[in-house]
Design an enzyme around this catalytic site. Structure first.
Site, mmCIF file in Angstrom:
data_model
loop_
_atom_site.group_PDB
_atom_site.id
_atom_site.type_symbol
_atom_site.label_atom_id
_atom_site.label_comp_id
_atom_site.label_asym_id
_atom_site.label_seq_id
_atom_site.Cartn_x
_atom_site.Cartn_y
_atom_site.Cartn_z
ATOM 1 N N LYS A 190 -8.458 -0.776 6.324
ATOM 2 C CA LYS A 190 -8.723 -1.409 5.028
ATOM 3 C C LYS A 190 -7.752 -2.564 4.782
ATOM 4 C CE LYS A 190 -8.593 2.718 3.369
ATOM 5 N NZ LYS A 190 -8.747 4.094 2.901
ATOM 6 N N HIS A 213 0.842 -1.201 0.000
ATOM 7 C CA HIS A 213 0.000 0.000 0.000
ATOM 8 C C HIS A 213 0.873 1.245 0.000
ATOM 9 C CE1 HIS A 213 -3.650 2.303 0.834
ATOM 10 N NE2 HIS A 213 -2.853 3.080 1.542
ATOM 11 N N ARG A 221 -13.898 13.681 7.116
ATOM 12 C CA ARG A 221 -12.577 14.301 7.297
ATOM 13 C C ARG A 221 -12.259 15.217 6.119
ATOM 14 N NH1 ARG A 221 -8.995 9.448 7.390
ATOM 15 N NH2 ARG A 221 -7.314 10.975 7.455
ATOM 16 N N ASP A 230 -14.641 3.447 7.608
ATOM 17 C CA ASP A 230 -13.623 4.349 7.056
ATOM 18 C C ASP A 230 -14.221 5.221 5.956
ATOM 19 O OD1 ASP A 230 -10.934 5.408 6.646
ATOM 20 O OD2 ASP A 230 -11.150 4.447 4.696
ATOM 21 N N SER A 273 -7.215 4.790 9.110
ATOM 22 C CA SER A 273 -7.929 4.692 7.849
ATOM 23 C C SER A 273 -7.261 3.661 6.928
ATOM 24 C CB SER A 273 -7.950 6.082 7.188
ATOM 25 O OG SER A 273 -8.323 6.019 5.849
HETATM 26 N N1 URA Z 1 -5.332 7.177 2.321
HETATM 27 C C1 URA Z 1 -6.296 6.582 3.064
HETATM 28 O O1 URA Z 1 -6.753 5.489 2.756
HETATM 29 N N2 URA Z 1 -6.736 7.224 4.152
HETATM 30 C C2 URA Z 1 -6.261 8.421 4.548
HETATM 31 O O2 URA Z 1 -6.688 8.928 5.559
HETATM 32 C C3 URA Z 1 -5.258 9.044 3.751
HETATM 33 C C4 URA Z 1 -4.798 8.386 2.645
#
Ligand code: URA
Length: 439
Positions: free
Chosen positions: A187, A82, A168, A161, A183
């Site tokens: 995931k 990621h 946000r 999220d 966040s």
């Molecule tokens: N990417 C994400 O998945 N969440 C965030 O808060 C910032 C970047």
């Protein structure tokens, strides 16, 4: 405790119990806690932060707010990678096939472009026929049978999220390190991979502008993943200038194919190989040196290029793009930006390049906006290089001649040319993380 009491506790800098966090986050998902109360709490978190225990609990609650994939049926440790988001960041398209070609099953659920950053799903969708909306069953089957799968994120993956991120985004609370960590990791935990390699970007074209903040974010994410029993490693990498040369969806796919064919930009090849080696290390227990050798062999032999072909074919895409890049969408207008003086390239502002690509149609101003897969910017030079007056600095790829003059002017402002040589920024600032799990 009432919701106002929970908000007040965070405002006062007190620590939440897991039950308080659950009441707030799951209450929000169920529609029982309104956005305005959650927004007040998010702002309190921005100022007061979260303890390690709070962060672990919040992430677990978010991860379990929807489906959590069980990848144990694959029979071997599955790796995921990621990036926190950057400009020209097409490393997943190179690193995942490299790891898959080293016999590591790789499964990634990926997002679309967010703000100025590009998204892997948007890039892959520029390949004709490619399906990115896979069900959990399709994802698992492909992982077992093909060993490599990249899918868009299903709506049921960490829905908490999705709701928190949307809030946000409109309450100036995106840039909080614990909120980003929760966040991303919610995931990743819901996606089920046993081994997670994080590429945390630092610089003008990243959510974290400084290396110190990027390092703090990496440490927070590693702590969350390790507490949850996953093997996690992170690299903190440069995003002051775009990665590689291409910025724009089909342009980046073409560059990823070039890199897997051994003729890509050196920075992209180096970063993708390093990330792939981290995945191989975590998943197989090989030493860094052996993992690195395996990855280099997978690149040189063409096995990684073949793995990308398998991914494209399995998801309905036209794998002839590997040999015939002209099958990818191409922009009708291509215009060079020429150096207005001789000198050394002192800076190529990643954020400014991203803004030009977005203005040409490669990115979105709002979630759900359509994008043009063909357009973008291809740099001809990187920081540290010498240029003569009149030499191309970049080319703009556009569908619409009306946008070109302004975009060209805007792109020129992204470059700084200087009399003296400027050192190229380091590509990899730090490597963090333990290969050990807690259980
Ligand atoms: N990417 C994400 O998945 N969440 C965030 O808060 C910032 C970047």
């Amino acid at each position: 405790l009432s919701v106002p009491d929970i908000i007040a506790r965070k405002r006062q800098g007190l620590e939440h119990s897991p039950e308080e966090l659950e009441a707030l986050v799951l209450g929000h998902v169920r529609g029982e806690v309104p956005d305005y109360q959650v927004a007040a709490w998010l702002m309190a978190v921005c100022f007061q932060g979260l303890s390690d225990a709070e962060l672990a609990a919040l992430t677990r609650i978010m991860a379990h707010s929807g489906t959590v994939l069980d990848l144990s049926g694959v029979g071997r440790p599955v790796a995921d990678k990621h990036s926190t988001g950057g400009v020209g960041d097409k490393t997943s398209l190179v690193a995942l096939p490299l790891a898959a070609a080293c016999a590591v099953p790789v499964g990634k659920m990926s997002g679309r472009g967010l703000s100025f950053t590009g998204g892997t799903v948007d890039k892959l969708e520029s390949i004709p026929g490619m399906h990115l909306e896979l069900s959990a069953e399709q994802f698992l089957r492909q992982l077992r049978e093909v060993g490599i799968v990249i899918s868009g994120q299903s709506a049921d993956l960490a829905p908490a999220d999705g709701k928190l991120y949307a809030l946000r985004d409109v309450t100036a609370t995106v840039s909080s390190i614990p909120l980003i960590a929760a966040s991303v990791m919610s995931k990743k935990l819901a996606g089920g991979a046993h081994c997670i390699v994080l590429d945390v970007k630092a610089g003008r074209g990243a959510f974290m502008a400084s290396v110190a903040d990027a390092r703090r974010l990496a440490e927070a994410m590693i702590a969350i993943g390790t507490r949850a029993g996953r093997r996690v490693a992170a690299l903190v990498t440069d995003m002051s200038q775009p990665l590689g040369l291409a910025v724009g969806n089909a342009l980046e796919v073409r560059e990823a194919i070039d890199t897997l064919s051994g003729r890509g930009p050196a920075d992209l090849a180096e970063l993708a190989c390093t990330l792939a080696a981290e995945m191989v290390c975590l998943a197989t227990g090989l030493s860094h040196a052996d993992a690195h050798d395996n990855v280099q062999r997978a690149l040189a032999s063409g096995a990684a290029r073949e793995a990308l072909g398998c991914l494209i074919q399995a998801q309905g895409g036209d794998q002839r793009v590997l040999d015939e890049p002209s099958l990818l969408p191409g922009a009708p207008l291509v215009q060079p930006l020429l150096a207005w003086r001789h000198g050394y390239v002192a800076a190529v502002d990643a954020l400014a390049v991203a803004d030009v690509a977005r203005a040409l149609g490669a990115g979105r101003a709002r979630k759900g906006d359509p994008i043009d897969p063909a357009v973008g910017v291809v740099l001809a030079v990187k920081v540290g290089q010498h240029v003569e007056r009149g030499q191309p600095l970049a080319t703009l790829h556009a569908s619409d001649g009306v946008r070109l003059p302004a975009a060209c002017k805007q792109l020129a402002a992204a470059f700084q040319l200087a009399d003296d040589p400027a050192p190229a920024p380091p590509l990899i600032h730090a490597r963090l993380g333990a290969a050990e799990t807690t259980d």
